[in-house]
Design an enzyme around this catalytic site. Sequence first.
Site, PDB file in Angstrom:
ATOM      1  N   CYS A  97      40.647  68.609 -70.780  1.00 53.66           N
ATOM      2  CA  CYS A  97      40.100  69.901 -71.200  1.00 53.66           C
ATOM      3  C   CYS A  97      39.068  70.334 -70.164  1.00 53.66           C
ATOM      4  CB  CYS A  97      39.459  69.796 -72.580  1.00 53.66           C
ATOM      5  SG  CYS A  97      40.650  69.379 -73.888  1.00 53.66           S
ATOM      6  N   GLU A 148      30.494  55.232 -74.040  1.00 57.01           N
ATOM      7  CA  GLU A 148      29.238  55.694 -74.612  1.00 57.01           C
ATOM      8  C   GLU A 148      29.378  55.993 -76.109  1.00 57.01           C
ATOM      9  OE1 GLU A 148      27.087  57.637 -70.711  1.00 57.01           O
ATOM     10  OE2 GLU A 148      28.360  58.960 -71.913  1.00 57.01           O
ATOM     11  N   CYS A 168      35.038  69.748 -70.464  1.00 56.62           N
ATOM     12  CA  CYS A 168      34.576  68.454 -70.964  1.00 56.62           C
ATOM     13  C   CYS A 168      34.379  67.465 -69.819  1.00 56.62           C
ATOM     14  CB  CYS A 168      35.580  67.900 -71.974  1.00 56.62           C
ATOM     15  SG  CYS A 168      35.116  66.304 -72.664  1.00 56.62           S
ATOM     16  N   CYS A 221      39.710  60.057 -70.910  1.00 58.92           N
ATOM     17  CA  CYS A 221      40.591  60.901 -71.727  1.00 58.92           C
ATOM     18  C   CYS A 221      41.681  61.483 -70.842  1.00 58.92           C
ATOM     19  CB  CYS A 221      39.797  62.025 -72.384  1.00 58.92           C
ATOM     20  SG  CYS A 221      40.770  63.017 -73.548  1.00 58.92           S
ATOM     21  N   CYS A 267      28.409  59.191 -83.245  1.00 59.22           N
ATOM     22  CA  CYS A 267      29.553  59.728 -82.508  1.00 59.22           C
ATOM     23  C   CYS A 267      30.217  58.579 -81.750  1.00 59.22           C
ATOM     24  CB  CYS A 267      29.074  60.816 -81.551  1.00 59.22           C
ATOM     25  SG  CYS A 267      30.392  61.683 -80.697  1.00 59.22           S
ATOM     26  N   CYS A 279      27.285  67.244 -76.760  1.00 55.39           N
ATOM     27  CA  CYS A 279      28.724  67.434 -76.881  1.00 55.39           C
ATOM     28  C   CYS A 279      29.334  67.842 -75.547  1.00 55.39           C
ATOM     29  CB  CYS A 279      29.003  68.505 -77.934  1.00 55.39           C
ATOM     30  SG  CYS A 279      30.751  68.767 -78.264  1.00 55.39           S
TER      31      CYS A 279
END
Length: 366
Positions: free
Chosen positions: A118, A94, A121, A114, A107, A340
Amino acid sequence: MKDAPINLLDYDRQGLEALFLEMGEQRFRASQAMKWIYSEQQLDFAAFSNFSKTLRAQLADDYIAQVPDMISEKVSKDGTVKWLLKVDDVNAVETVYIPEKNRGTLCVSSQVGCTLNCTFCATGAQGFNRHLTTAEIIAQVWVAAKQLGHTAQDRKITNIVMMGMGEPLANYKNVLPALNIMRDDFGFGFANKRVTVSTAGLVPYINQLNQDADVSLAISLHAPYDELRNQLVPLNKKYNIATLLDSCKNFVQNKRKARITIEYTLIDGMNDLPEHAHALGKLLKQLPTKINLIPFNPFPGTAFKQSKPQNIERFKEICMKHGLITTVRKTRGDDIDAACGQLAGDFMDRTRRSATIKKIPLGVVA
């Protein structure tokens, strides 16, 4: 069996110069090719009118200039745009465009998923498949520019942030050429300060980036002390806050006048108390920074909640009393899961959740 053709978008100007020299051509062909691809947004070699017919035929035989197919485009009620781009048969990433009154921020993602996991997220919760190639990274800018009608004369995109899916510095060898293309006059021509790399704290690569690229740096901090940050950002167990801030100080000294952006996601009852704000103020007093407070954006499966508005404002006021430039990021695109921490893409997870940080190749890049 013939090797797969090389994608010219995988190379910055230096890489293209080497490629054309190997073909027996002059170095200037690299800047000409970049102008066609990025300024003219032309991917058909037959249209490269200042190339000879022989060179155009050679390029068509052995090379490609290709960007991912777009699976979908979603537009938020606030004008934010999210594109889902197909990078291979099973994976999509994305890319998000955030328009504001005097700027337009793109962005960009750096990985399919990933590895850092975290806890706040959505991307990390989805797992990890692979690194994006340089072509797949810079193609996100190409596609966005094409869709938005961005040109050198009408710059719809004013800023690029490597804050999409993935940890950019974990994919350093592919991210660095993409950063070069973003800033190259024959690429997209963005000023150095308008290109920002965000990292959770891969210290060796922060130090390497300090030497290799004059870009802005953002740190995903999210906690003022190690015990709490270990819970939110597991990478902190490898590179603690003191080590991370030392690398930031070196970055600022080398770039002169640069400020590090500190990203701090506010989670209700977790890291948004007055004691956290005071600790953050004391922690950052010797580092030229600006703090970007980010209200937590919920995603499916999370137990975390967004901080209450009054607690966000209180946190901001305490930071400012410590003399720190502090802003609250306005939540944008949450109705299309483009805010975010909400980016998840569509991909096959190949990472065991117990093995994350260990798989990141760390150390100085040759």
